[in-house]
Design a protein around this motif. Structure first.
Motif, mmCIF file in Angstrom:
data_model
loop_
_atom_site.group_PDB
_atom_site.id
_atom_site.type_symbol
_atom_site.label_atom_id
_atom_site.label_comp_id
_atom_site.label_asym_id
_atom_site.label_seq_id
_atom_site.Cartn_x
_atom_site.Cartn_y
_atom_site.Cartn_z
ATOM 1 N N LEU A 139 -6.301 -1.866 -0.207
ATOM 2 C CA LEU A 139 -7.411 -1.861 0.743
ATOM 3 C C LEU A 139 -8.341 -0.670 0.526
ATOM 4 O O LEU A 139 -9.520 -0.720 0.874
ATOM 5 C CB LEU A 139 -6.884 -1.831 2.180
ATOM 6 N N MET A 141 -8.276 2.057 2.075
ATOM 7 C CA MET A 141 -8.513 2.764 3.333
ATOM 8 C C MET A 141 -7.599 3.975 3.431
ATOM 9 O O MET A 141 -6.409 3.891 3.108
ATOM 10 C CB MET A 141 -8.259 1.823 4.519
ATOM 11 N N LYS A 142 -8.156 5.091 3.879
ATOM 12 C CA LYS A 142 -7.350 6.278 4.144
ATOM 13 C C LYS A 142 -7.532 6.647 5.610
ATOM 14 O O LYS A 142 -8.424 7.409 5.973
ATOM 15 C CB LYS A 142 -7.759 7.424 3.221
ATOM 16 N N PRO A 143 -6.683 6.073 6.475
ATOM 17 C CA PRO A 143 -6.842 6.313 7.915
ATOM 18 C C PRO A 143 -6.627 7.775 8.274
ATOM 19 O O PRO A 143 -5.867 8.486 7.603
ATOM 20 C CB PRO A 143 -5.766 5.417 8.539
ATOM 21 N N SER A 144 -7.298 8.197 9.319
ATOM 22 C CA SER A 144 -7.202 9.585 9.747
ATOM 23 C C SER A 144 -5.865 9.844 10.425
ATOM 24 O O SER A 144 -5.171 8.918 10.866
ATOM 25 C CB SER A 144 -8.338 9.915 10.713
ATOM 26 N N THR A 195 -11.571 -7.430 7.729
ATOM 27 C CA THR A 195 -11.843 -7.252 6.297
ATOM 28 C C THR A 195 -11.097 -8.301 5.479
ATOM 29 O O THR A 195 -9.856 -8.400 5.555
ATOM 30 C CB THR A 195 -11.421 -5.848 5.813
ATOM 31 N N ASN A 197 -10.678 -8.154 2.468
ATOM 32 C CA ASN A 197 -9.938 -7.454 1.411
ATOM 33 C C ASN A 197 -8.445 -7.380 1.716
ATOM 34 O O ASN A 197 -7.648 -7.040 0.841
ATOM 35 C CB ASN A 197 -10.480 -6.037 1.223
#
Length: 226
Positions: A139, A141-144, A195, A197
């Motif tokens: 994905l 994504m690098k979540p906080s 998403t 993705n």
């Protein structure tokens, strides 16, 4: 030759897992994740081919477990560490190590319980846990915050939990309940709505979520029946 074909497919599993680790070292995280998924395909084929040819053996089963530990325990743990866990210091070390260790424990328990646990998997299968991590990395994504480390830790625990996951072999086991199915599918559709993705991530995540919900609803059913 027929005896060798399943073991060759099993060996392909570990080869792909090793390639995944090497690609992680090179910073090619998406390629590494895709190789882990490819290892899942090889892992799914070896048992079917062995049964088709009638050449299942204890050697093949043990080899399969060893290969699974590399491809779905160690490779995803290293990938998770390089992807984000490295930013969390010692906690990142521990979570990555815990994921691989829980994978080893999951496989050992599976091998010991094959004669007594039928119709379901006790704990999340290690290929599913490894592929959840791999497909999440895809994905990009690098979540906080601690979302990703917490996710990896939760899936490590799910492998050694006593949550029952259906094995879809039609041999009984834990009943599949409608409400958990509906909730899990709805969550999956919602993620896809956010998403597209996530098309590879959703099936593994939905299966993981379903097992938790189905087990919880089963506890309510048993409690109400008493």
């Amino acid at each position: 030759m027929r005896n060798a074909i399943p073991n060759i497919l099993t060996a392909v599993n570990i080869v792909l897992g090793m390639f995944a680790i090497i690609f992680t070292f090179q910073g090619e995280f998406t390629c590494s994740a895709l190789l882990i998924i490819a290892a899942l395909v090889a892992d799914g084929l070896d048992g079917r081919v062995a049964r088709y040819f009638g050449v299942s053996s204890d050697f093949g089963k043990e080899l399969d477990s060893l290969c699974d530990l590399v491809s779905f325990g160690v490779a995803p743990a290293i990938l998770a560490y390089a992807f984000m866990l490295k930013d969390f210091g010692m906690a990142g070390y521990i979570i990555a190590a815990a994921f691989a260790t829980c994978g080893a424990l999951r496989l050992a328990r599976f091998n010991v319980n094959t004669g007594s646990v039928k119709g379901y998997f006790m704990g999340l299968p290690i290929p599913t846990a490894g592929c959840v991590v791999a497909t999440f990395v895809i994905l990009g994504m690098k979540p906080s915050g601690w979302i990703f480390p917490l996710m990896v830790a939760i899936f490590a625990y799910l492998m050694v939990s006593t949550i029952r996951y259906p094995d879809f072999k039609g041999k009984g086991g834990e009943p599949v309940r409608l409400i958990p199915v509906a909730i899990s599918v709805a969550v999956g559709v919602y993620i896809l709505f956010l998403t597209l993705n996530a098309v590879l991530f959703v099936p593994f995540f939905v299966y993981s979520l379903f097992g938790i919900l189905n087990t919880l609803f089963g506890l309510f059913d048993r409690h109400s029946a008493t």
